[in-house]
Design a protein around this motif. Structure first.
Motif, PDB file in Angstrom:
ATOM      1  N   GLU A   1       0.859  -1.344   0.032  1.00  0.00           N
ATOM      2  CA  GLU A   1       0.029   0.172  -0.002  1.00  0.00           C
ATOM      3  C   GLU A   1       0.775   1.160  -0.112  1.00  0.00           C
ATOM      4  OE1 GLU A   1       0.676  -1.018   4.176  1.00  0.00           O
ATOM      5  OE2 GLU A   1      -0.043  -2.138   2.482  1.00  0.00           O
ATOM      6  N   LEU A   2       1.986   1.316   0.564  1.00  0.00           N
ATOM      7  CA  LEU A   2       2.927   2.195   0.814  1.00  0.00           C
ATOM      8  C   LEU A   2       3.523   2.779  -0.605  1.00  0.00           C
ATOM      9  CD1 LEU A   2       4.352   4.464   2.390  1.00  0.00           C
ATOM     10  CD2 LEU A   2       6.293   2.830   2.793  1.00  0.00           C
TER      11      LEU A   2
ATOM     12  N   SER B   1       0.784   4.106  -3.052  1.00  0.00           N
ATOM     13  CA  SER B   1       0.513   5.410  -2.821  1.00  0.00           C
ATOM     14  C   SER B   1       1.420   6.438  -3.449  1.00  0.00           C
ATOM     15  CB  SER B   1       0.303   5.582  -1.443  1.00  0.00           C
ATOM     16  OG  SER B   1      -0.691   5.139  -0.937  1.00  0.00           O
TER      17      SER B   1
ATOM     18  N   GLN C   1       1.560   6.350  -7.211  1.00  0.00           N
ATOM     19  CA  GLN C   1       0.304   6.957  -7.750  1.00  0.00           C
ATOM     20  C   GLN C   1       0.637   8.565  -7.678  1.00  0.00           C
ATOM     21  OE1 GLN C   1      -3.278   6.520  -5.520  1.00  0.00           O
ATOM     22  NE2 GLN C   1      -4.582   7.248  -6.966  1.00  0.00           N
ATOM     23  N   GLN C   2       1.463   9.020  -6.549  1.00  0.00           N
ATOM     24  CA  GLN C   2       1.558  10.329  -6.315  1.00  0.00           C
ATOM     25  C   GLN C   2       2.853  11.107  -7.048  1.00  0.00           C
ATOM     26  OE1 GLN C   2       1.924  11.160  -1.974  1.00  0.00           O
ATOM     27  NE2 GLN C   2      -0.263  11.844  -1.955  1.00  0.00           N
TER      28      GLN C   2
ATOM     29  N   LEU D   1       4.399   9.918   4.003  1.00  0.00           N
ATOM     30  CA  LEU D   1       4.246   8.702   2.956  1.00  0.00           C
ATOM     31  C   LEU D   1       4.522   7.385   3.831  1.00  0.00           C
ATOM     32  CD1 LEU D   1       6.363  10.554   0.032  1.00  0.00           C
ATOM     33  CD2 LEU D   1       3.904   9.652  -0.038  1.00  0.00           C
TER      34      LEU D   1
END
Length: 65
Positions: free
Chosen positions: A12-13, A16, A19-20, A62
């Motif tokens: 999940e890290l 994310s 994606q960013q 993050l």
């Protein structure tokens, strides 16, 4: 070419961060390489305290710290 190492990070890290920042840096590995190089950089001048705090906050947000 420089030798490479593998590391394990939570999915999940990674998702994310990818994606960013993935599109801006050309992928997750290039983003993480940039972040590590910036943190370890000790050339013409070290990060001043304010820059360091901003970078640490971003990394904390993050989940890296």
């Amino acid at each position: 070419m420089t030798a490479r190492r593998q590391i394990n990070l939570p999915e999940e890290l990674c998702a994310s961060a990818e994606q960013q920042f993935g599109a801006r840096f050309g992928g997750l590995e290039l983003f993480l390489e940039f972040v590590l190089r910036e943190v370890l950089r000790n050339d013409a001048g070290a990060l001043d305290k304010a820059e360091q705090e901003v970078l640490e906050k971003r990394l904390r947000d993050l989940g890296y710290l």
